[in-house]
Scaffold this active site. Structure first.
Site, mmCIF file in Angstrom:
data_model
loop_
_atom_site.group_PDB
_atom_site.id
_atom_site.type_symbol
_atom_site.label_atom_id
_atom_site.label_comp_id
_atom_site.label_asym_id
_atom_site.label_seq_id
_atom_site.Cartn_x
_atom_site.Cartn_y
_atom_site.Cartn_z
ATOM 1 N N ASN A 58 19.505 22.394 1.697
ATOM 2 C CA ASN A 58 20.089 21.202 2.335
ATOM 3 C C ASN A 58 19.290 19.934 2.053
ATOM 4 O O ASN A 58 19.855 18.840 2.068
ATOM 5 C CB ASN A 58 20.274 21.421 3.836
ATOM 6 C CG ASN A 58 18.976 21.673 4.554
ATOM 7 O OD1 ASN A 58 18.142 22.427 4.059
ATOM 8 N ND2 ASN A 58 18.773 21.035 5.672
ATOM 9 N N GLU A 99 10.159 27.504 9.639
ATOM 10 C CA GLU A 99 10.976 26.396 10.156
ATOM 11 C C GLU A 99 12.425 26.833 9.988
ATOM 12 O O GLU A 99 12.934 26.901 8.864
ATOM 13 C CB GLU A 99 10.683 25.113 9.384
ATOM 14 C CG GLU A 99 9.245 24.675 9.584
ATOM 15 C CD GLU A 99 8.904 23.361 8.916
ATOM 16 O OE1 GLU A 99 9.729 22.815 8.178
ATOM 17 O OE2 GLU A 99 7.782 22.890 9.148
ATOM 18 N N CYS A 131 18.972 20.774 9.767
ATOM 19 C CA CYS A 131 18.516 21.744 10.763
ATOM 20 C C CYS A 131 18.371 21.118 12.142
ATOM 21 O O CYS A 131 18.604 21.759 13.156
ATOM 22 C CB CYS A 131 17.177 22.328 10.319
ATOM 23 S SG CYS A 131 15.937 21.068 10.000
ATOM 24 N N GLU A 139 4.020 22.490 11.466
ATOM 25 C CA GLU A 139 3.364 21.824 10.338
ATOM 26 C C GLU A 139 3.375 20.333 10.631
ATOM 27 O O GLU A 139 3.975 19.863 11.588
ATOM 28 C CB GLU A 139 4.059 22.190 9.020
ATOM 29 C CG GLU A 139 3.889 23.687 8.692
ATOM 30 C CD GLU A 139 4.293 24.090 7.274
ATOM 31 O OE1 GLU A 139 4.013 23.330 6.334
ATOM 32 O OE2 GLU A 139 4.887 25.167 7.120
HETATM 33 N N1 LIG Z 1 13.644 23.946 10.695
HETATM 34 C C1 LIG Z 1 13.709 23.319 9.538
HETATM 35 O O1 LIG Z 1 12.835 22.535 9.177
HETATM 36 C C2 LIG Z 1 14.882 23.550 8.614
HETATM 37 C C3 LIG Z 1 15.140 22.609 7.631
HETATM 38 C C4 LIG Z 1 16.226 22.813 6.793
HETATM 39 C C5 LIG Z 1 17.008 23.962 6.921
HETATM 40 N N2 LIG Z 1 16.735 24.859 7.876
HETATM 41 C C6 LIG Z 1 17.589 26.053 8.059
HETATM 42 O O2 LIG Z 1 17.886 26.662 6.817
HETATM 43 C C7 LIG Z 1 19.139 27.327 6.905
HETATM 44 C C8 LIG Z 1 19.998 26.964 5.736
HETATM 45 O O3 LIG Z 1 19.363 27.269 4.563
HETATM 46 P P1 LIG Z 1 19.749 28.537 3.678
HETATM 47 O O4 LIG Z 1 21.163 28.922 3.918
HETATM 48 O O5 LIG Z 1 19.300 28.238 2.305
HETATM 49 O O6 LIG Z 1 18.815 29.646 4.324
HETATM 50 P P2 LIG Z 1 18.505 31.088 3.752
HETATM 51 O O7 LIG Z 1 17.632 31.749 4.749
HETATM 52 O O8 LIG Z 1 19.746 31.779 3.321
HETATM 53 O O9 LIG Z 1 17.702 30.814 2.403
HETATM 54 C C9 LIG Z 1 16.531 30.056 2.387
HETATM 55 C C10 LIG Z 1 15.676 30.508 1.219
HETATM 56 O O10 LIG Z 1 15.267 31.845 1.433
HETATM 57 C C11 LIG Z 1 15.502 32.602 0.255
HETATM 58 N N3 LIG Z 1 15.684 34.002 0.627
HETATM 59 C C12 LIG Z 1 16.830 34.621 1.014
HETATM 60 N N4 LIG Z 1 16.586 35.918 1.286
HETATM 61 C C13 LIG Z 1 15.264 36.133 1.065
HETATM 62 C C14 LIG Z 1 14.419 37.274 1.176
HETATM 63 N N5 LIG Z 1 14.885 38.446 1.596
HETATM 64 N N6 LIG Z 1 13.114 37.117 0.897
HETATM 65 C C15 LIG Z 1 12.617 35.931 0.502
HETATM 66 N N7 LIG Z 1 13.375 34.828 0.363
HETATM 67 C C16 LIG Z 1 14.683 34.919 0.647
HETATM 68 C C17 LIG Z 1 16.718 31.947 -0.348
HETATM 69 O O11 LIG Z 1 16.847 32.300 -1.689
HETATM 70 C C18 LIG Z 1 16.391 30.481 -0.126
HETATM 71 O O12 LIG Z 1 15.487 30.018 -1.093
HETATM 72 C C19 LIG Z 1 19.737 26.877 8.215
HETATM 73 O O13 LIG Z 1 19.584 27.885 9.184
HETATM 74 C C20 LIG Z 1 18.907 25.665 8.572
HETATM 75 O O14 LIG Z 1 18.855 25.346 9.928
HETATM 76 C C21 LIG Z 1 15.685 24.685 8.723
HETATM 77 O O1 LIG Z 2 17.340 19.771 7.644
HETATM 78 C C1 LIG Z 2 16.248 19.665 8.097
HETATM 79 C C2 LIG Z 2 15.458 18.520 7.881
HETATM 80 C C3 LIG Z 2 14.179 18.580 8.253
HETATM 81 C C4 LIG Z 2 13.362 17.430 8.125
HETATM 82 C C5 LIG Z 2 12.062 17.512 7.970
HETATM 83 O O2 LIG Z 2 11.463 18.672 7.844
HETATM 84 C C6 LIG Z 2 11.222 16.352 7.877
HETATM 85 O O3 LIG Z 2 11.671 15.232 8.084
HETATM 86 O O4 LIG Z 2 10.060 16.578 7.584
#
Ligand SMILES: NC(=O)c1ccc[n+]([C@@H]2O[C@H](COP(=O)([O-])OP(=O)(O)OC[C@H]3O[C@@H](n4cnc5c(N)ncnc54)[C@H](O)[C@@H]3O)[C@@H](O)[C@H]2O)c1
Ligand SMILES: O=C/C=C/C=C(\O)C(=O)O
Length: 528
Positions: free
Chosen positions: A194, A292, A325, A502
């Protein structure tokens, strides 16, 4: 009562590998006019995947790749190296072998190199922005003016913070305690689609500053800017193996990376189910993880709020087509101002322009992938079936087709319903009310999911803001604002939204092994 419909998995199924007789792919793609090397970057070299290594049954002569598509129009952008066990291991070995020299590099030199990488990012802002928009569909104008400058800022901030780390000295009965931040070892960084380069650099910068070497695995739906970043880091002077990129699917290359015995840290941003798998893998070698994860954050609107501001904050949640997120996707509004708030909100939604993210006039672009749009729409369909009403949106934008989903607000949703409890990760908000004057109920609803990433509140009463903020379960609370980020602040989530924080020194806490050296009062004299 019918059993609840299971939420579809977040992780995409891994498609079959290229057939054995497919022609060898080119290692360079031109995306938005920018050449991008589509191979891994391991030990200072470009490396293709052999079909034999990518968990693929095929002849070993061709390269294993997968196709990266643009969310804007579904067009294929590039054939990307498809990593597997061999590439994961090679990258970890490169990072492990480069670690002693990088860890011994004086902090001032590490900081200088990170600033040089930031210079390179700034010099290539236009390329990075154009490629990122083609790859993940977020607005070109925000990549140019907000996101890529933030990537450079992430690098500069942690370079400077490294030099300001407090190496505490204090005395205990005449003994001196000296606290130092020792580099921990190779770090595996796994990131989502994202905000690809922004979220990667938010981890790369403190990890490298701390003296760790890095293996980055970007998301398979957005592999491109990580590859450009490898070029930039190399040109800035980072030695071979200090920074590595492996491309591919989580199940094929992510899993062996996080299970490798030679890594010392895992920092992951992504979904909760993936975090659980990574945590289980990391347990084998007791590797510390920073997580995260997702969110389902509330936007609390009290009757004493500036309702125009509250509506502005609500509409901001459609940024990046809702794929943020931190997004405050659950609007909780005090009953007596519901209609007034809704009026302001709808005024603004009708003024949003949805379309091609490369167009300056566009406010809301596409979602990332047809499979993701299907998932988003599934949530909305099930909510509507359960009695929700779409006061705006409620389906795909049929005029645009493809991955474009209308900014949606659903009312008449129950607190226990799927649409209120689960992260949709699309342009879909819900609206609930709480009784006038019932702050307890507002807090109960706000805290009523398994997430705890962020919360936003709109109120004109400072004491209420303090009172309510103190009771919210959230890593970040914004009062009358949203997404104001200072890198010195702790960042992360409570409950299922993550483990650890972090930002600022917290990043160094994670990427370093802290050491206390205690020296006796007599100093260097022999005892006796
Ligand atoms: N808290 C935050 O800072 C933050 C920021 C952005 C996105 N997000 C979260 O990310 C999610 C969306 O992203 P997504 O759909 O790419 O998530 P995802 O968990 O499907 O994938 C994230 C990453 O993990 C990898 N991955 C998948 N399975 C794995 C495994 N078994 N071992 C190691 N790596 C693996 C994927 O290839 C990708 O690079 C949402 O839940 C969103 O809220 C959180
Ligand atoms: O989609 C999530 C965006 C997160 C944002 C940050 O982690 C940041 O601003 O450092």
């Amino acid at each position: 009562m019918a059993p609840p419909t299971p939420v579809p998995p977040v992780n995409p199924p891994v498609p079959p590998a290229n057939p054995p007789d497919s022609p060898p792919p080119s290692h360079t793609a031109t995306v938005a006019g920018v050449p991008v090397d589509t191979r891994h970057w391991i030990g200072g070299e470009r490396v293709a995947s052999s079909t034999a290594s990518a968990s693929v049954t095929s002849t070993a002569s061709a390269s294993a790749t997968f196709t990266d598509h643009s969310p804007i129009d579904g067009a294929p952008l590039a054939e990307i190296a498809r990593g597997g066990v061999a590439e994961a291991r090679a990258a970890v070995v490169a990072a492990r072998d480069a670690f002693p020299a990088w860890a011994a590099t004086p902090p001032a030199e590490r900081a200088r190199l990170l600033h040089a990488v930031a210079d390179g990012v700034e010099a290539r802002t236009e390329d990075l922005a154009a490629v990122e928009t083609a790859d993940n569909g977020a607005l070109l104008r925000s990549h140019r003016h907000g996101v890529m400058p933030r990537v450079a800022h992430n690098l500069r901030y942690f370079a400077d913070r490294l030099l300001a780390l407090a190496h505490d000295d204090f005395e205990t009965r005449g003994h001196t305690n000296h606290v130092s931040w020792d580099p921990a070892g190779p770090a595996v960084l796994i990131t989502p689609w994202n905000a690809p380069l922004m979220l990667a650099s938010w981890k790369i910068a403190p990890a490298l500053a701390a003296g760790s070497t890095v293996v980055l695995k970007p998301a398979e739906w957005t592999p491109l800017t990580a590859s450009l970043f490898a070029d930039i880091a190399h040109e800035a002077g980072l030695s071979a193996g200090v920074f590595n990129v492996v491309q591919g699917y989580g199940a094929e290359v992510g899993e062996p990376l996080v299970a490798d015995p030679d890594i010392r840290r895992i920092s992951f941003t992504g979904s909760v189910p993936t975090a659980r798998r990574i945590a289980a893998a990391s347990a084998a070698h007791l590797v510390p993880c920073s997580f995260e994860l997702g969110g389902k954050s509330p936007l609390l609107v009290f009757a004493d709020a500036d309702l125009e501001l509250a509506a502005d904050l609500a509409v901001e949640q459609f940024d990046n087509a809702g794929q943020v997120c931190l997004a405050a996707t659950r609007i909780l509004v005090e009953e007596s101002v519901r209609d007034a708030f809704l009026g302001h909100f709808l005024d603004r939604v009708t003024k949003l322009t949805q379309g091609d993210p490369r167009d300056e006039a566009t406010d809301v672009g596409p979602n990332i992938h047809p499979r993701h749009v299907e998932r988003v729409d599934g949530f909305v369909r099930r909510a509507l079936d359960a009695g929700a009403k779409a006061v705006t949106g409620g389906g795909r934008n049929t005029a645009l087709g493809g991955n474009y989903y209308l900014p949606t607000l659903l009312t008449d949703v129950a607190q226990h319903s799927e649409i209120v409890r689960e992260e949709v990760f699309g342009p879909v908000l819900t609206l609930q009310t709480f009784p006038d004057g019932d702050e307890d109920e507002a807090v109960r609803l706000a805290n009523g999911t398994r997430f705890g990433l962020a919360a936003t509140l709109a109120t004109g009463d400072r004491e209420r803001a303090d009172r309510v903020s103190a009771r919210l379960v959230a890593g970040t609370v914004w009062v009358n604002c949203f997404f104001v980020r200072d890198l010195s602040a702790p960042f992360g989530g409570s409950r299922d939204s993550g483990i650890g924080r972090e930002g600022g020194d917290w990043s160094f806490d994670f990427y370093c092994d802290l050491k206390n050296t205690v020296t006796a009062p007599k100093g260097w004299a022999r005892h006796g």
